[in-house]
Design an enzyme around this catalytic site. Structure first.
Site: not given
Length: 672
Positions: A116, A275, A294, A200, A352, A292
């Site tokens: 990244k 992305e 992938n 970032e 969750f 980024e």
């Protein structure tokens, strides 16, 4: 073309690759750990090789074991799936040294785009808009604080080799950085073998849109339209769709061409995804930033396959074998709409929390990997596709990702695809552990989702106090009351037919007092079905013991999961669990004499909310704690969960030690 390939992965993605390889006439080899010895992907493959203990760091992440399995079986190529070694340059290099093809991009592209930090530098040099952030990895917490202050809060701390929502933490202030930086490093090291972290700027109210890239080794690179992945929780995608309701043809072309140019700059081939963070406040779509790339197949690739008709796994395999792409950019169309929901082993009703254990019941709406009459599995059966890698009686392990299955629907319109999701989720039976089926069903019904007004903050904004079930209208509750009355009458009719009862003909009760959603309804099934004296058109069948019933009330269709309780039923449908108290009408009056049970006070205990490993314990006996103070950290499903004090108190007793494995509801601390 290859004659035999090895899949260096597990679960549903291993099954996915095997499915396409079979159709192409290619033999497959699976590798598996102790935990996966009886997993479906092992049974599906032509051959299987055991590679070690259950932890990924001792099996799936060891490249030497994968290469040894290739040599043992004669596999000519390796498909890495996603996660694990899929973006590890050293793995691709070792395969090349051993004369084994890598079904993925070239090593140089993985190195340039897979990291990244380096990919951001490259994108910036190529003139692509990038989000402000640290140019290098952050050394320690002190530097993280300095960089965060320079960029300006909020900031995102990311593991450089991270992905899939792991190794990512959002910080709004110095305290968040102090608490989260080292945890982000640990997650990166444990999940990816790389503890480097960069920081970032976090763009508020962003949309997450990604472009699917496909290239060959002959210089041809295409973009296969976009996917919208804005609905996320803890930076983990939950819902994906293609196309995006936000993207116009002009935006699609601009984004796609820029992403192709970026891929071309690094000599990219195979499937990959760029992305982007897109500002939802700018309808022109010009405010998009490189996030980024992938350099692998994405989890959400099925939605792209459904709208384009292209099998991405097949194309990756053909490209790795040196074939040219058989299509051009003009051949890439958008047909209909596709939505994917990730079915996770996590309990939305309990914040969750991860849930592990045995799948006592697993019955998807269509069998996994089922194809239509034309032998096409890209849209499943009647627009419903299930990609899974589990089985009834199997376990969802604490060692790997908590995803149980991917439910993919396709329709001519977005609303049709969403409606199919609701219907399929109603008929998706999972028992034995917590799952998020109700939650994703609620999202599919949500007015904001239907409007297409999405951001990555959707879940936090729409469910700020947690999830308690999808909103249910009074009309639906009346329908469910009628269904409950029908079920209770059928059960009473069964009960009256058992042996050794009183002499004389018994009649089941036809009048029921049904309490649901805080309202009591009088349901009568004597001649017509009525609810509170109003006739309704109920069409259904039920045999005592059935767990899933189909019912229609007027124009409304329901798939209702049924569980019998001591005082009635638990009905689950349309994203909500409804506890139903059902009594024969003549008995209902007596309930006012019942004493209400008061639940015990559990706030004086720190209880482990899920099975996991106690990786940190911040207090000892006698310590005073304040509300919100971190007390312990439990790791489950490769994620660290911080447990905090609910109120000001003193630690009375410590019942667990750091490094101990804990069961769900285990008492870690007692407070006073």
């Amino acid at each position: 073309m290859f004659k035999k390939i090895l899949i260096a992965n597990r679960g549903e993605i291993a099954c996915r690759v095997i499915k396409t390889a079979r159709r192409m006439g290619i033999q497959t080899v699976a590798v598996y750990s102790d935990a996966d010895a009886r997993a479906p992907f092992v049974q599906m493959a032509d051959e299987a090789v055991h590679i070690g203990p259950s932890p990924a760091a001792q099996s799936y992440l060891i490249a030497d074991k994968i290469i040894a399995a290739c040599k043992q079986t004669g596999a000519e190529a390796v498909h890495p799936g996603y996660g694990f070694l899929s973006e590890r340059t050293s793995f691709a290099e070792e395969l090349a040294k051993n004369g084994i093809a890598f079904i993925g991009p070239p090593v140089g592209a993985i190195a340039a785009m897979g990291d990244k930090i380096e990919s951001k530098k490259l994108a910036k040099a190529a003139g692509v808009n990038t989000v402000p952030g640290s140019p290098e990895a952050i050394a320690d917490t002190a530097e993280a604080l300095q960089v965060s202050r320079e960029i300006g809060y909020p900031v995102m701390m990311k593991a450089s080799a991270g992905g899939g929502g792991k190794g990512m933490r959002l910080a709004y202030n110095d305290k968040d950085v102090e608490e989260g930086f080292e945890a982000t490093q640990r997650e990166g090291l444990n999940s990816f073998g790389d503890e480097r972290v960069f920081i970032e700027k976090f763009i508020l109210n962003p949309r997450h849109i990604e472009i699917q890239i496909l290239g060959d080794q002959h210089g041809n690179i295409l973009y296969l339209n976009e996917r919208e992945c804005s609905i996320q929780r803890r930076h983990q995608k939950v819902v994906e769709e293609a196309p995006s309701p936000f993207v116009t043809p002009k935006m699609r072309k601009a984004m796609g061409e820029q992403c192709v140019a970026l891929a071309r700059a690094v000599g990219y081939y195979s499937a990959g995804t760029v992305e982007l963070i897109v500002s939802g406040a700018d309808p022109s779509g010009e405010s998009f930033y490189f996030l980024e790339m992938n350099t692998r197949l994405q989890v959400e690739h099925p939605v792209t396959e459904a709208i384009t008709g292209i099998d991405l796994v097949e194309q990756m395999t053909r490209v790795a074998a040196g074939e040219k792409l058989s299509m051009t950019q003009d051949d890439i169309k958008i047909e209909g709409w596709s939505i994917e929901n990730r079915v996770y082993a996590e309990d939305p009703y309990r914040g969750f929390l991860p849930s592990t254990g045995r799948l006592v019941r697993y019955n998807p709406p269509v069998d996994g990997w089922t194809e239509d009459e034309q032998g096409n599995g890209r849209r499943g059966v009647d627009g419903i596709r299930v990609d899974d890698g589990v089985y009834e009686g199997g376990e969802v392990s604490m060692f790997y990702d908590p995803m149980i299955a991917k439910l993919v629907t396709w329709g001519a319109t977005r609303d049709e695809a969403a409606d199919k999701q609701i219907a399929a989720l109603d008929r998706f039976e999972i028992e034995g552990l917590g799952h998020n089926i109700d939650f994703v069903s609620a999202i599919m019904q949500h007015p904001r989702f239907r409007s297409g007004n999405l951001t990555t903050g959707f879940i936090a904004e729409e469910y700020p106090d947690g999830f308690t079930g999808a909103a249910t209208s009074p009309e639906v509750l009346r329908h469910l009351a009628a269904i409950a009355g029908f079920i209770m009458t059928a059960r009473a009719d069964r009960a009256r037919q058992t042996d050794q009862q009183l002499n004389g003909e018994l009649e089941p009760p036809y009048d029921w007092s049904v309490r649901i959603g805080g309202v009591t309804h009088l349901v009568s099934l004597d001649e017509d079905v009525t609810v509170d004296g109003e006739a309704i058109d109920l069409q259904m069948e039920y045999t005592p013991g059935e767990r899933l019933v189909e019912a229609s009330v007027g124009q409304a269709d329901y798939g209702v999961k049924v569980e019998v309780t001591r005082t009635g039923l638990k009905l689950t449908t349309h994203g909500a669990i409804h506890k139903v108290q059902a009594l024969p009408a003549r008995f209902a009056e007596l309930t006012r004499h019942m004493i209400e049970k008061i639940p015990p006070d559990l706030s004086r205990f720190l209880i482990c909310p899920m099975p996991g490993l106690l990786v940190a314990l911040h207090v000892k006996e006698g310590d005073k704690v304040e509300a919100g103070q971190p007390l312990a950290v439990v790791e489950a499903m490769k994620m660290e969960n911080i447990l905090r004090a609910e109120k000001t108190a003193t630690v009375k007793r410590v019942n667990a030690a750091q490094g101990e494995s804990l069961a769900v509801d285990a008492v870690i601390l007692e407070l006073e």
